[in-house]
Design an enzyme around this catalytic site. Sequence first.
Site, PDB file in Angstrom:
ATOM      1  CD  GLU A 193      -6.211  43.745 -34.495  1.00 44.18           C
ATOM      2  OE1 GLU A 193      -5.260  42.988 -34.280  1.00 44.18           O
ATOM      3  OE2 GLU A 193      -6.658  43.964 -35.648  1.00 44.18           O
ATOM      4  CB  THR A 247      -5.372  36.543 -38.536  1.00 44.34           C
ATOM      5  OG1 THR A 247      -4.426  37.489 -39.048  1.00 44.34           O
ATOM      6  CG2 THR A 247      -5.131  36.337 -37.057  1.00 44.34           C
TER       7      THR A 247
END
Length: 364
Positions: A193, A247
């Site tokens: 991530e 994102t």
Amino acid sequence: MAAAAYRISLTELSLHRHQDRRRSALAGPRLATVRCCSKGQVAVATSRSGVADPSPVFTSLKSFAPATVANLGPGFDFLGCAVDGVGDYVTASVEASVRPGTVAISAISGGAGASKLSRDPLWNCAGIAAIEVMRMLAVRSVGVSLHLHKGLPLGSGLGSSAASAAAAAVAVNELFGGHLSLSELVLACLVSEAKVSGYHADNVGPAIMGGFVLIRSYDPLEIIRLDFPAGRELFFVLVSPDFEAPTKKMRAALPAGVNMKDHIFNSSQAAALVAAVVQGDPKRAPLIPGMVGVKKAALEAGAFGCTISGAGPTAVAVINDEEKGKLIGDRMVEAFLSEGGLSASMTVTRLDRVGARVISSSAN
């Protein structure tokens, strides 16, 4: 950092073996805390079990990791939950053609956007997490090949990158006997991530652990699992418009700070949401065309609440009845078209109480 620094304190059952984890939640509030080493420290070359370079116990293994809804409105970067039925799949196989101690991605399949993903494991969420698990286990004797099947669209706000990472981490760990703990699996996924979307665990936490999670601290990482009471249903209406919201782009649109009044209000709403979860009582909208109207339509149709899932653009509404959820979803789809000019798809799914898991295997 010594391996003993990874520890899990759980109130219900031991979760050290991930594939054996099947919870029987109790009626009252239950909290499980996972504590990990700080983000600036790296896992050691042997797992907490002390096993180094374990032999594979399967030749091939397939895992699934669910979609996740991060933030849940007021819980930016510290609340998230897993939703059942949709997610990513990873098949991990021992492969003689892959150099020992390394990971290769043999294929990527799935729906929209899957063809955009790199097969270089150093630039693929599944590959990065798999490499980290191999490193934690100190696997040197064999190589592993991955087949990633994307069940989630990219940039959907449903934890697409986290699902790939979680499925890969669990598959590789179980391929070698499941020696890593939940904390180590979460850390492996966070390496992924951090590289693709930022160091936040509100997707990978629930993708690995299932259910609702609260991130109490990031340095050191501490995750609290909030068990929604057994016997009570919770459904999520997921409406995804034909619109991609990366994102990093969506996070960049957020203000650098908030005033005290807004901070107090948001904190109170987040606390109330946590209380609602354990009791079983169940600023980016302008960037998503029609989102204001979609939320209004969901609430008017009877939803308990409606918000953006993660960075968006998927809108999520919560209800305790599946059929009513379908009606709410229809109204939300209509609103996306009328208010934002976007076509959208809808699905109604339950809370996923389990998280990433093995779904099939082939023994040696």
